[in-house]
Write an enzyme that holds these catalytic residues in place. Structure first.
Site, PDB file in Angstrom:
ATOM      1  N   ASP A  77       0.811  -1.215   0.000  1.00 10.60           N
ATOM      2  CA  ASP A  77       0.000   0.000   0.000  1.00 10.60           C
ATOM      3  C   ASP A  77       0.843   1.263   0.000  1.00 10.60           C
ATOM      4  O   ASP A  77       2.065   1.223   0.207  1.00 10.60           O
ATOM      5  CB  ASP A  77      -0.965  -0.001   1.202  1.00 10.60           C
ATOM      6  CG  ASP A  77      -0.310  -0.511   2.478  1.00 10.60           C
ATOM      7  OD1 ASP A  77       0.928  -0.484   2.549  1.00 10.60           O
ATOM      8  OD2 ASP A  77      -1.027  -0.923   3.393  1.00 10.60           O
ATOM      9  N   ASN A 124      -7.535  -3.176  14.357  1.00  9.13           N
ATOM     10  CA  ASN A 124      -8.925  -3.514  14.000  1.00  9.13           C
ATOM     11  C   ASN A 124      -9.000  -4.687  13.030  1.00  9.13           C
ATOM     12  O   ASN A 124     -10.036  -4.924  12.427  1.00  9.13           O
ATOM     13  CB  ASN A 124      -9.634  -2.282  13.417  1.00  9.13           C
ATOM     14  CG  ASN A 124      -8.960  -1.783  12.141  1.00  9.13           C
ATOM     15  OD1 ASN A 124      -7.997  -2.391  11.669  1.00  9.13           O
ATOM     16  ND2 ASN A 124      -9.459  -0.700  11.586  1.00  9.13           N
ATOM     17  N   HIS A 130      -7.243  -4.993  10.210  1.00 16.59           N
ATOM     18  CA  HIS A 130      -7.005  -4.705   8.792  1.00 16.59           C
ATOM     19  C   HIS A 130      -5.715  -5.360   8.303  1.00 16.59           C
ATOM     20  O   HIS A 130      -4.787  -5.597   9.075  1.00 16.59           O
ATOM     21  CB  HIS A 130      -7.046  -3.195   8.490  1.00 16.59           C
ATOM     22  CG  HIS A 130      -5.887  -2.392   8.963  1.00 16.59           C
ATOM     23  ND1 HIS A 130      -6.018  -1.135   9.515  1.00 16.59           N
ATOM     24  CD2 HIS A 130      -4.554  -2.629   8.950  1.00 16.59           C
ATOM     25  CE1 HIS A 130      -4.829  -0.646   9.811  1.00 16.59           C
ATOM     26  NE2 HIS A 130      -3.919  -1.533   9.481  1.00 16.59           N
ATOM     27  N   GLU A 169      -9.780  -2.147   5.397  1.00 15.90           N
ATOM     28  CA  GLU A 169     -10.388  -1.898   6.702  1.00 15.90           C
ATOM     29  C   GLU A 169     -11.638  -2.768   6.876  1.00 15.90           C
ATOM     30  O   GLU A 169     -12.179  -3.275   5.886  1.00 15.90           O
ATOM     31  CB  GLU A 169     -10.801  -0.418   6.777  1.00 15.90           C
ATOM     32  CG  GLU A 169      -9.656   0.565   6.584  1.00 15.90           C
ATOM     33  CD  GLU A 169      -8.796   0.737   7.819  1.00 15.90           C
ATOM     34  OE1 GLU A 169      -8.893  -0.083   8.756  1.00 15.90           O
ATOM     35  OE2 GLU A 169      -8.022   1.709   7.853  1.00 15.90           O
TER      36      GLU A 169
HETATM   37  C1  F6R Z   1       1.475  -1.556   6.131  1.00 16.80           C
HETATM   38  C2  F6R Z   1       0.160  -2.149   6.237  1.00 16.80           C
HETATM   39  C3  F6R Z   1      -0.645  -2.144   7.479  1.00 16.80           C
HETATM   40  C4  F6R Z   1       0.167  -2.471   8.733  1.00 16.80           C
HETATM   41  C5  F6R Z   1      -0.712  -2.443   9.972  1.00 16.80           C
HETATM   42  C6  F6R Z   1       0.086  -2.669  11.232  1.00 16.80           C
HETATM   43  O1  F6R Z   1       1.990  -1.694   4.822  1.00 16.80           O
HETATM   44  O2  F6R Z   1      -0.289  -2.636   5.237  1.00 16.80           O
HETATM   45  O3  F6R Z   1      -1.693  -3.072   7.344  1.00 16.80           O
HETATM   46  O4  F6R Z   1       0.748  -3.729   8.583  1.00 16.80           O
HETATM   47  O5  F6R Z   1      -1.346  -1.202  10.057  1.00 16.80           O
HETATM   48  O6  F6R Z   1       0.942  -1.595  11.411  1.00 16.80           O
HETATM   49  P1  F6R Z   1       2.069  -1.586  12.548  1.00 16.80           P
HETATM   50  O7  F6R Z   1       3.057  -2.664  12.165  1.00 16.80           O
HETATM   51  O8  F6R Z   1       2.675  -0.217  12.484  1.00 16.80           O
HETATM   52  O9  F6R Z   1       1.379  -1.889  13.832  1.00 16.80           O
END
Ligand code: F6R
Length: 243
Positions: free
Chosen positions: A68, A137, A139, A144
């Site tokens: 992303d 959450n 995701h 989401e």
């Molecule tokens: C990042 C991504 C997100 C993160 C998720 C957890 O490329 O796709 O899904 O993996 O938000 O983020 P952290 O590791 O910062 O807790």
């Protein structure tokens, strides 16, 4: 199907994840890796850099596709995921930057940017190994909680919970972009192996729901229960609701 590997702490989680990634690259030097940003994988990237410097792993033939990117950020913007990947990984290993791919957040034409990215990932044959973090959450990527599972790369409005969680990396909460381009859940499921990393108590509910909850788009990670080859490497706190 879903294998759970318990790690003592963040460093142990990072080394175990890096071991799995480096084994993949050693076994198939021209591996296609799906990569993630965020705080969780940074330790694994550091470990891989260390092993690269010791001559243990070679990235010269590896191709990468990130999950992303924020919509509206240029590639050199320090908050962009393009920048993050160079800063935390690519600039420290022998990967050819032409073989690294991140959705083009600088392209304001969301439809074109997403279609182009989908085609690139498909032409590469989809990742051999997809690294994923998980949101509080549930995701994955920026998919989401929703009332349906997404398919290909698409533009999403970030939820308030994700904006809040990600604001720790920005000076002010208002600076967090409100939209992102993300690989869809279907594309993520095409990867031949999926490696999820998670640490800390804030992830415990999402990790539990991913592994043991109903398969529902309300917890996008729960779809991984239907994938034939998923490994979760998580520390004790993230696994605390799974015992
Ligand atoms: C990042 C991504 C997100 C993160 C998720 C957890 O490329 O796709 O899904 O993996 O938000 O983020 P952290 O590791 O910062 O807790």
């Amino acid at each position: 199907m879903l294998k759970i590997v318990s790690a003592r702490d963040y460093d142990d989680m990072s080394r175990k994840a890096a071991n799995i990634i480096s084994a993949q690259v050693i076994l198939k030097p021209d591996t296609v890796l799906g990569l993630a940003t965020g705080s969780t994988p940074i330790g694994a990237y550091r470990q891989l850099i260390d092993w690269y410097k010791k001559g243990d792993v070679d990235f010269s033939q590896v191709r990468t596709y990130n999950l992303d990117e924020y919509r509206g950020l240029g590639h050199d913007d320090p908050q962009s995921y393009h920048y993050f990947m160079r800063d935390n990984f690519f600039d420290h290993i022998n990967i050819d930057l032409n073989n690294t791919h991140v959705p083009d957040g600088a392209n304001p034409d969301a439809e074109a940017a997403c279609a182009e990215y989908d085609k690139m990932v498909a032409d590469a044959g989809y990742p051999d190994l997809q690294l994923l973090g998980i949101g509080n959450n549930g995701h994955i990527g920026f998919n989401e909680p929703d009332d349906h599972f997404s398919k290909g790369t698409h533009c999403v409005d970030l939820t308030e919970s994700t904006i809040k969680a990600n604001s720790r990396l920005f000076e002010r909460e208002e600076d967090v972009p409100r939209q992102a381009y993300t690989m869809g859940v279907q594309t993520i499921m095409y990867a031949r192996m999926i490696l999820v990393v998670a640490n800390g108590a804030a992830k415990a509910q999402a990790v539990h729901d991913m592994c043991f909850g109903p398969v529902t788009p309300q917890c996008p990670a729960s779809i991984l229960q239907l994938h034939p080859n998923v490994v979760l490497v998580a520390d004790k706190e993230a696994l605390s609701l799974c015992e």
